[in-house]
Design a protein around this motif. Structure first.
Motif, mmCIF file in Angstrom:
data_model
loop_
_atom_site.group_PDB
_atom_site.id
_atom_site.type_symbol
_atom_site.label_atom_id
_atom_site.label_comp_id
_atom_site.label_asym_id
_atom_site.label_seq_id
_atom_site.Cartn_x
_atom_site.Cartn_y
_atom_site.Cartn_z
ATOM 1 N N ALA A 106 3.208 0.128 -7.148
ATOM 2 C CA ALA A 106 3.514 1.545 -7.392
ATOM 3 C C ALA A 106 3.736 2.237 -6.065
ATOM 4 O O ALA A 106 3.654 1.643 -4.977
ATOM 5 C CB ALA A 106 2.363 2.201 -8.151
ATOM 6 N N PHE A 127 -9.572 0.990 -1.805
ATOM 7 C CA PHE A 127 -8.747 0.615 -2.949
ATOM 8 C C PHE A 127 -8.754 -0.897 -3.093
ATOM 9 O O PHE A 127 -8.593 -1.637 -2.117
ATOM 10 C CB PHE A 127 -7.327 1.144 -2.724
ATOM 11 C CG PHE A 127 -6.342 0.714 -3.797
ATOM 12 C CD1 PHE A 127 -6.458 1.192 -5.093
ATOM 13 C CD2 PHE A 127 -5.312 -0.163 -3.505
ATOM 14 C CE1 PHE A 127 -5.553 0.802 -6.068
ATOM 15 C CE2 PHE A 127 -4.408 -0.545 -4.479
ATOM 16 C CZ PHE A 127 -4.523 -0.065 -5.766
ATOM 17 N N PRO A 174 -6.644 -3.531 -5.168
ATOM 18 C CA PRO A 174 -5.422 -3.573 -6.010
ATOM 19 C C PRO A 174 -5.528 -4.623 -7.113
ATOM 20 O O PRO A 174 -6.207 -5.637 -6.975
ATOM 21 C CB PRO A 174 -4.326 -3.916 -5.009
ATOM 22 C CG PRO A 174 -5.043 -4.668 -3.916
ATOM 23 C CD PRO A 174 -6.394 -4.062 -3.815
ATOM 24 N N GLU A 186 -5.865 9.541 -7.776
ATOM 25 C CA GLU A 186 -6.780 8.418 -7.642
ATOM 26 C C GLU A 186 -8.069 8.786 -6.896
ATOM 27 O O GLU A 186 -9.132 8.240 -7.165
ATOM 28 C CB GLU A 186 -6.097 7.260 -6.891
ATOM 29 C CG GLU A 186 -4.956 6.631 -7.648
ATOM 30 C CD GLU A 186 -5.439 5.817 -8.834
ATOM 31 O OE1 GLU A 186 -6.387 5.038 -8.686
ATOM 32 O OE2 GLU A 186 -4.866 5.994 -9.927
ATOM 33 N N GLU A 200 5.177 2.542 -0.599
ATOM 34 C CA GLU A 200 5.530 1.598 -1.667
ATOM 35 C C GLU A 200 4.676 0.338 -1.516
ATOM 36 O O GLU A 200 4.683 -0.304 -0.471
ATOM 37 C CB GLU A 200 6.999 1.257 -1.610
ATOM 38 C CG GLU A 200 7.441 0.366 -2.780
ATOM 39 C CD GLU A 200 8.946 0.116 -2.790
ATOM 40 O OE1 GLU A 200 9.411 -0.562 -3.697
ATOM 41 O OE2 GLU A 200 9.636 0.607 -1.876
ATOM 42 N N ASP A 207 -0.713 -2.809 -10.023
ATOM 43 C CA ASP A 207 -0.674 -1.681 -9.093
ATOM 44 C C ASP A 207 0.554 -1.691 -8.198
ATOM 45 O O ASP A 207 0.548 -1.094 -7.112
ATOM 46 C CB ASP A 207 -1.943 -1.690 -8.235
ATOM 47 C CG ASP A 207 -3.175 -1.304 -9.033
ATOM 48 O OD1 ASP A 207 -3.020 -0.560 -10.008
ATOM 49 O OD2 ASP A 207 -4.281 -1.753 -8.676
ATOM 50 N N GLU A 263 6.014 8.630 0.655
ATOM 51 C CA GLU A 263 5.495 7.681 -0.323
ATOM 52 C C GLU A 263 5.341 6.296 0.297
ATOM 53 O O GLU A 263 6.176 5.857 1.072
ATOM 54 C CB GLU A 263 6.415 7.610 -1.550
ATOM 55 C CG GLU A 263 6.401 8.880 -2.371
ATOM 56 C CD GLU A 263 7.248 8.753 -3.620
ATOM 57 O OE1 GLU A 263 8.178 7.949 -3.611
ATOM 58 O OE2 GLU A 263 6.949 9.469 -4.597
ATOM 59 N N TYR A 294 -2.608 9.918 -4.483
ATOM 60 C CA TYR A 294 -1.895 9.741 -5.747
ATOM 61 C C TYR A 294 -1.346 8.326 -5.820
ATOM 62 O O TYR A 294 -0.924 7.741 -4.811
ATOM 63 C CB TYR A 294 -0.720 10.712 -5.858
ATOM 64 C CG TYR A 294 -1.120 12.158 -6.071
ATOM 65 C CD1 TYR A 294 -1.172 12.687 -7.346
ATOM 66 C CD2 TYR A 294 -1.428 12.981 -4.996
ATOM 67 C CE1 TYR A 294 -1.528 14.018 -7.551
ATOM 68 C CE2 TYR A 294 -1.787 14.301 -5.178
ATOM 69 C CZ TYR A 294 -1.832 14.829 -6.465
ATOM 70 O OH TYR A 294 -2.176 16.138 -6.665
ATOM 71 N N LYS A 295 -1.407 7.758 -7.027
ATOM 72 C CA LYS A 295 -0.647 6.543 -7.347
ATOM 73 C C LYS A 295 0.410 6.968 -8.341
ATOM 74 O O LYS A 295 0.092 7.373 -9.467
ATOM 75 C CB LYS A 295 -1.545 5.471 -7.953
ATOM 76 C CG LYS A 295 -0.781 4.164 -8.226
ATOM 77 C CD LYS A 295 -1.687 3.078 -8.741
ATOM 78 C CE LYS A 295 -2.034 3.350 -10.199
ATOM 79 N NZ LYS A 295 -2.820 2.226 -10.772
ATOM 80 N N ASN A 296 1.687 6.849 -7.917
ATOM 81 C CA ASN A 296 2.774 7.509 -8.643
ATOM 82 C C ASN A 296 2.390 8.989 -8.758
ATOM 83 O O ASN A 296 2.282 9.662 -7.741
ATOM 84 C CB ASN A 296 3.015 6.849 -9.992
ATOM 85 C CG ASN A 296 3.563 5.418 -9.813
ATOM 86 O OD1 ASN A 296 4.221 5.121 -8.799
ATOM 87 N ND2 ASN A 296 3.284 4.540 -10.743
ATOM 88 N N PHE A 318 2.387 5.177 -3.547
ATOM 89 C CA PHE A 318 1.183 5.897 -3.180
ATOM 90 C C PHE A 318 1.524 6.984 -2.167
ATOM 91 O O PHE A 318 2.422 6.816 -1.314
ATOM 92 C CB PHE A 318 0.134 4.944 -2.583
ATOM 93 C CG PHE A 318 -0.511 4.052 -3.596
ATOM 94 C CD1 PHE A 318 -1.768 4.346 -4.092
ATOM 95 C CD2 PHE A 318 0.133 2.914 -4.073
ATOM 96 C CE1 PHE A 318 -2.364 3.530 -5.035
ATOM 97 C CE2 PHE A 318 -0.451 2.103 -5.017
ATOM 98 C CZ PHE A 318 -1.712 2.403 -5.501
#
Length: 1491
Positions: A186, A178, A180, A157, A211, A184, A209, A151-153, A188
């Protein structure tokens, strides 16, 4: 109802099977499927409603035995077996045990998972760079039910699933690749999800998460800054980046304080450096605004019509607008001032800050104006002439004159005007008079001509010699040019000029006989008054032609009568072409026709060189019409140079002789064949039809009553009617009708009565002749011990059991054009270089975005060259056999593309020689010999073509399959089946390298090998002959035969002739017997290779039948006399008596059967021709017998006398009648054949003479020739018969055709490989392998589905398999690109052959035709410009290779431009490929708005 129950039962069974329940076992599990966490308890109940002997669980943990219960629970307190599969079983009564397996899913799910990345700094990534996020799971099972989501936020993804079937727990990791972007920044995370079914809720867990901070830039977002004076740079340019960049300003390499105020002097180019995620710098233009400053001179003097250098310095920003005013009106000062521009000017300069003005005084100086009032004059001798010269200028001009000075000419200058007075004009005053007006600014002149009537102007110079004619590369010759003695004082200059330039101050000129083809020498002289005049030397440098050749444009060797024939004469390398005349000759007679010449300059024949005096190739064509008198005529052309010199005989060169065969329609000789021919009843007449035609016509007779008659040129007829003779050949046919009229001839009847007196003598003579004729023997065949075929199984063969091997031609490499996707152009596109020579190749860029170029090469490479558009590969000496060279280009966007240069390194063979295994011995016809062509030390072998020739005709070709580039020795083997036509032939081979760019010195020939072939005799006229015995002249039989060694002859003659001339020598080819009798004469020609026999059947000639009719008449009269005498003199007992005393009236005579015992005796006494007359009267005599008295046998014996006489006279006169069924046989090679030979009259012996399956019979009238498998190509079976009666012996030859369809038909290019070029001539070769008989073969050429050519081989005579070829000459056009050529072999064997006609087609040959670009719309286009509107410029062109496009002034490489940003102007598009280029112009016009 039953059907529904069955369907329901089937559905339940499927459902139970899907759930793991055995549909045939009455067990129920509750629950049927369990999902258990590893280490947790589990419990499942197994029950049944059926009667049984025991119910139990079978499991490694918690299993039970069989128990007599209906419910039994399987329980495990702590399940730790990952692979457990418990089974509940049931023992039904009187049935086998059944069971059901419980599905158990054991799982483990992690409590925590983690996420990480491979970035260098945790939580920091760089924009545009690829990274990997990794999600780590420590231990999980079963994996197949697991999925991992990134997930991104809160946006998904990426998702990963697993297909592992292992039930054991395992540690896992999932990766997400990925890249960036700056947006981006955000949070993850990754989550693990496990779906185990409806038994348990879905399991999931999330990582912490991650960052992410994305670093990018810095990006400088400005290029130009405008400032007021005293403003600073701080904050005037925006720079984006993360982390925030640090900015530094520089000017001229020195750091600048951004807070420093700027002035007009500090404006210019600055460099801004930004340091952040990376370090970048950019040039920024800084502009400072200030008021106008204007500086101009107060006065200015300029020269008229010259570019002035009046400069007013204007400074200010924005750039000031400068306006000039004169006399209160706005003007624009031109670049070149004129006298009208003199005056005072006001100049203003202004911008949006302020305005300023100054004044300037301009003075224009100018040279003298054009001279006026001076005109040409024409006067009579002795009259005066006034010439006035006047001009305007500043300063005022001065004057002087140039003319042919004489005493009667005076000059006067007054008030700015000059006058010339000529008194009492004479011829010497004729000439040019020039007035010069000048000041320090310039000068002007005007020349007029004074003509004194009665004189002729002439250039007073002399050239020696007046005409110079030189042969190419001859010795040196000199021409001299001098002024005449009377004009030498006025001579100013004399010199020679030519196309090479001017030879100053030189009175002599000499040419270079090696290259001065178009010198055009001119002697020029300048005289005062007359000016320049010249004379031209008539100079001719000539070269005789290298060769003169003649050929037909349609490549045929024959032409039909009265059809137009087009010939071309090629004169190679001749100069000057303008002096060339081409004369055509038919034999020694000049052809009075108009010829058309075509001058050819270069390879493509598209340059205009009709005026060129250098060596060129010239073609002359002529159209002539030939008739039959010109057949086999010799046509030639003569090239003659008419050089216009009386001292030099015109050089000439004659071509080779072209032999033309004229085919013409048959014409019948009506002199020998009148329209009406009479014939007497009972007689025959010879109709002789002779026809002249070429090819030789076939003559056929037709009758109105009998239809077609086999008669050839001579037809014997005895019946009246209409007879049509038709002569036919391939040109046409001609017919002539003859009417035969039947007339009665009474002379034989009259002569019959006259001949009674000689009856007795005639009977004696005929009986003696008959006896002699019977004893004559025919010795054509021996009837003793006939030998049948010795071949087993009745299979015919001749020892040739092997098939004919043929070579398959491999593919030959041809160059590959440069790919259009890479903007590179190689020159040359294909490199072919001789070993040891220099190799050079240029690689140029077609793009304006080139950053650098270079060559990667295994030998002589070139490193990367920055900012160049072309790079040269140069190898001074190629001393390796393999070079791999690739040109590469780096573009500004960072991409790279390459193009490989195909390089072929070749070496000519050291030697080419030919040999065969038995060079010292002669060949034998029919035997196969292997000829070897040895090529020594040649490279590359894959490009070597070997051509075999016999007497300059190509008979075989071969290429080699090899990949080795270095030199090798190769051998080409050609299988030759010796034939008599090969005797004395010269065979040689040629090795040729198949190169595309090298055309000269690429072939080498072997020496010639002369072949000697031994062959059996063959008669000049092969068929047997029937010869009429001449009445008076000698008879000559011609048995001439050809053979090697030379044949010897022997004759076998009829027995009476043999006995008569037994002492004569009969071993020559020509036989002229001294004693000539009818019969069969056999001639045998023999040599060491075989024996051939030919038969001549000599028959009596048709003679006058009057005497014969007289004899017949005598016999008839004699018969009447005998009949009367019999009635009067024969007694009842059959004896002769004058008295009939034994006859008693009323007594019957005996009527015994007539005896035929004397027949054989009769047949030996009286010839058959006489007997036939008496046989007519037999029926009359039989009736007469019935009328005789029944009382005695006188009548019976009388009939016996008559019949005995008739039989004495009776012999067979039947003709030889053998019938072949069928008469013509067409049989395939190896197939069976059967033919019957039947006799239509009694025969003693009937048989087949054949090398295969010979047979005979002495009983039947039919005999069969049969072969199970016919493979003998020279078989000629003959049916023969030996009869009881004449003719005693005859034969019929079977028309047998043994055929074989070809093994293969192939097509290829004969003199070229790779793509063709439009307009050039090429040859396509079609080869047919192993076909027989070749005379029935027709080759048809097709382009796509259209037949373009047909080749017949009817002129060949070989009966055994051969290899033949046909060449099609084509000149391809662009429309034929992609066309398919093929050739089809048809073997048409007639109606008796296989139907449909056997055909075999080659594989199609795809024609790739290169042609120069052709614009689809070549006309220039004009388009109206509308601001903001889209404009389309279409420059599409067709071409092969596909064209490359370039535009000017824009840099575009597409065929079509569609844009709304094009400005008014002219745009030029060029379409280019390797064969040429075409350009098109587009004009975009700005529309003018109305007022």
């Amino acid at each position: 109802m039953t059907q529904r129950v069955l369907i329901l039962q089937l559905f339940v069974s499927l459902l139970l099977g899907a759930t793991g329940v055995d549909s045939s076992c009455p067990i129920e599990l509750s629950p049927p499927r369990v999902v258990v966490k590893f280490g947790d308890p589990v419990s499942v109940n197994c029950s049944t409603s059926e009667r049984h002997e025991g119910l139990g669980w079978e499991a490694p943990i918690g299993g039970t035995g069989a128990e007599p219960v209906d419910h039994l629970v399987w329980t495990v307190d702590k399940l730790t077996d990952w692979n457990i599969s418990p089974k509940c079983f049931l023992n039904p009564i009187d049935q086998d045990q059944c069971s059901t397996v419980l599905e158990v899913v054991v799982y483990r799910f992690p409590d925590t998972i983690g996420i990480s990345s491979n970035s260098d700094v945790e939580g920091v990534m760089t924009e545009g760079k690829e990274y990997i996020f990794t999600c780590i799971l420590p231990s999980v099972a079963p994996v197949k039910n697991l999925s991992i989501v990134f997930y991104k936020n809160n946006t998904i993804e990426h998702r990963d699933t697993f297909n592992f079937l292992n039930k054991q727990p395992t540690g896992l990791s999932a990766q997400y690749v990925f890249t960036p972007r700056r947006s981006d920044n955000a949070l993850f995370r990754c989550e693990a999800h496990m779906d185990l079914g409806p038994e348990v809720p879905p399991l999931s867990i999330s990582s912490e998460e991650y960052e992410l901070a994305v670093h990018f830039g810095p990006e400088i977002q400005c290029t130009t800054i405008e400032l007021q004076e005293e403003e600073t740079l701080e904050g005037k340019c925006s720079v984006a980046g993360n982390p925030p960049p640090v900015l530094t300003w520089h000017k001229d390499g020195q750091p600048i304080d951004p807070f420093m105020p700027l002035s007009r002097d500090t404006a210019g180019m600055y460099k801004l450096q930004a340091q952040g995620n990376s370090d970048i710098e950019k040039d920024i233009r800084v502009l400072v605004l200030y008021e106008p400053v204007l500086a101009c001179p107060s006065t200015y003097t300029a020269l008229e019509d010259t570019t002035h250098n009046l400069t007013c310095v204007v400074k200010g920003y924005p750039q000031p607008v400068v306006i000039w005013f004169k006399d209160g009106e706005e003007v624009e000062l031109p670049e070149r001032l004129t006298r009208s521009d003199t005056g005072q000017y006001l100049i203003t300069a202004s911008n949006n800050l302020s305005s300023i003005n100054v004044t300037v005084d301009i003075t224009v100086l100018y040279p003298p104006s054009e001279i006026v009032e001076l005109e040409d004059s024409e006067v009579h001798v002795g009259s005066p002439v006034w010439l006035k010269c006047s001009s305007m200028g500043n300063p005022r001009p001065e004057y002087n004159w140039t003319y042919f000075q004489t005493d009667n000419v005076l000059e006067e200058n007054e008030d700015g005007v000059s006058r010339l007075h000529i008194e009492n004009t004479t011829g010497i005053n004729t000439g040019s008079y020039t007035c010069h007006a000048w000041n320090h600014m310039g000068n002007v002149t005007k020349t007029v001509r004074v003509t004194v009537k009665g004189t002729e102007p002439e250039c007073p110079i002399t050239i020696t010699p007046s005409t110079m004619v030189m042969q190419h590369q001859s010795g040196r010759q000199i021409a001299t040019c001098m002024a005449t003695s009377s004009s030498s004082s006025n001579l100013q200059e004399i010199y020679w000029t030519s196309t090479k330039g001017t030879i100053a101050d030189n009175t002599t000129w000499w040419p270079d006989s090696h290259k001065d083809w178009d010198a055009r020498p001119v002697c020029k002289a300048t005289f005062k008054g007359i000016g320049q005049c010249h004379k031209t030397l008539n100079f001719i440098l000539y070269k005789t032609p290298d060769s003169v050749s003649i050929y037909r444009l349609d490549n045929y060797s024959s032409v039909e009568e009265d059809k137009e024939l087009q010939l071309q004469c090629d004169i190679i390398n001749v100069a000057p072409a303008q002096a060339l005349t081409v004369e055509w000759y038919l034999g020694n007679e000049s052809i009075n026709t108009v010829s058309v010449r075509k001058i050819v300059c270069g390879e493509h024949n598209n340059a205009d060189c009709s005026s060129s005096r250098s060596p060129v190739n010239v073609s002359s064509t002529v159209n002539i019409t030939l008739n039959r008198n010109h057949s086999e005529a010799e046509i030639s052309c003569v090239a003659r140079l008419n050089l216009g010199s009386d001292e030099l005989e015109p050089p000439l060169l004659k071509s080779n002789v072209l032999n033309i065969t004229v085919f013409y329609k048959p014409s019948i000789n009506t002199t020998k064949l009148p329209e009406t021919v009479p014939v007497f009843t009972g007689y025959t007449v010879n109709l002789i039809c002779e026809a002249d035609g070429h090819p030789a016509p076939v003559i056929q007779w037709y009758s109105s009553s009998k239809g077609s008659i086999v008669g050839e040129g001579r037809l014997i007829v005895s019946e009246e009617g209409m007879y049509n003779c038709t002569a036919t050949n391939e040109v046409g046919s001609t017919s002539h009708v003859v009417q035969v009229i039947l007339e009665v001839d009474y002379l034989p009847l009259i002569a019959g009565f006259v001949a009674v007196a000689v009856v007795a003598i005639s009977i004696i003579f005929l009986c003696i002749y008959s006896v002699y004729y019977k004893n004559t023997k025919m010795r054509r065949y021996s009837l003793k011990n006939p030998k049948l075929s010795a071949h087993n199984g009745n299979v015919a063969h001749n020892g040739w059991d092997t098939q004919f091997p043929m070579s398959k031609l491999p593919y030959v490499y041809s160059g590959k054009p440069v790919s259009a996707s890479c903007p590179l152009r190689l020159n040359p596109t294909i490199a072919e270089v001789k070993f040891g020579d220099t190799l050079s190749a240029n690689c140029s860029s077609l793009s304006d975005q080139t950053d650098g170029m270079g060559w990667e090469s295994s030998h002589g490479g070139v490193d990367l060259q920055d900012k160049v558009t072309s790079v040269l590969l140069h190898i001074a000496k190629v001393n390796v056999w393999t070079i791999e060279s690739t040109c590469f280009i780096n573009l500004n966007d960072g991409s790279q593309c390459t193009q490989k240069l195909p390089i072929t390194i070749y070496k000519m063979p050291d030697s080419v020689s030919i040999s065969h295994p038995s060079e010292m011995d002669p060949m034998v016809e029919g035997e196969r010999y292997l000829m070897q062509c040895n090529i020594v030390n040649v490279a590359p072998v894959s490009r070597v073509f070997v051509y075999w020739y016999k007497n300059d005709k190509q008979i075989h070709s071969e290429v080699f399959n090899a990949s080795k580039p270095s030199p090798e020795n190769k051998t080409s083997i050609f299988s030759l089946t010796a034939h008599r036509d090969d005797n004395g032939a010269k065979i040689w081979c040629e090795a040729k390298l198949g190169l595309q760019t090298v055309r000269e010195n690429i072939s080498k020939k072997s020496s010639e090998l002369q072949v000697t072939v031994l062959y059996s005799p063959a008669f000049t006229k092969a068929e047997n002959e029937t010869v009429e015995l001449p009445s008076n002249d000698e008879m000559t039989l011609n048995c001439t035969a050809s053979g090697n060694p030379k044949p010897t002859y022997s004759w076998r003659l009829p027995n009476p002739v043999q006995k008569t001339i037994k002492d004569e020598i009969v071993n020559e080819s020509l036989l002229t017997p001294s004693f000539q009798l009818p019969g069969i004469y056999a001639c045998t020609a023999s040599n060491s290779q075989g024996t051939s026999t030919k038969y001549f059947t000599v028959v009596p000639a048709n003679r006058d039948r009057t005497t014969f009719a007289a004899i017949i008449g005598g016999f008839v009269s004699l018969g009447v006399v005998i009949a009367i005498a019999g009635l009067v003199l024969v007694k009842p007992d059959g004896t002769f008596s004058v008295n009939k005393g034994g006859y008693l009236s009323g007594q019957p005579t005996s009527s015994g059967v007539v005896s035929w015992e004397g027949t054989m005796f009769c047949s030996t006494i009286v010839p058959g021709t006489v007997a036939k007359v008496f046989q007519v009267g037999i029926f009359f005599l039989l009736r007469l017998n019935r009328r005789l008295s029944v009382g005695n046998n006188m009548g019976n014996k009388f009939v016996r006398w008559i019949l005995l006489f008739c039989m004495i006279c009776s012999v067979s006169g039947e003709g030889c009648s053998l019938i072949l069924k069928p008469s013509r046989v067409v049989v395939g090679f190896g197939e069976s054949v059967s033919v019957s030979c039947e006799a239509t009259r009694p025969v003693r012996v009937l048989g087949w003479e054949s090398a295969i399956s010979a047979s005979h019979t002495q009983e039947d009238r039919s005999v069969q020739w049969k072969v199970d498998s016919l493979i003998d190509w020279i078989e000629e079976p003959i049916c023969y018969g030996v009869f009881f009666t004449a003719p005693r012996q005859c034969e019929e030859k079977l028309n047998l055709v043994l055929y074989k369809t070809p093994d293969s038909v192939s097509i290829r290019q004969a003199n070229h490989t790779g793509p063709m070029v439009e307009g050039k001539e090429y040859q396509l070769l079609c080869e047919v392998q192993n076909i027989a008989p070749v005379q029935y073969l027709t080759l048809r050429w097709y382009r796509d589905e259209t037949e373009v050519y047909k080749h017949s081989f009817s002129d060949l005579t070989s009966s055994s398999p051969v290899q033949v070829s046909s060449i099609l000459v084509i000149t391809p056009t662009k429309a034929e690109n992609g066309a398919q050529y093929k050739c089809v072999a048809e073997l048409d064997l007639g109606p008796e052959g296989p139907q449909p006609t056997p055909t075999l087609a080659s594989e199609p040959l795809n024609a790739s035709v290169y042609f120069a670009p052709t614009l689809i719309s070549p006309e220039p286009e004009v388009l109206d410009f509308t601001e903001g509107a889209e404009v389309t410029l279409n420059c599409t062109a067709t071409g092969n290779p596909s064209p490359v496009y370039s535009w000017s002034p824009v840099m575009v490489d597409e065929a079509v431009i569609t844009s709304s940003s094009l400005l008014p102007g002219t745009y030029t598009c060029t379409a280019l490929n390797t064969l040429g280029k075409k350009s098109k112009q587009f004009t975009i016009k700005a529309t003018t708005k109305g007022v």
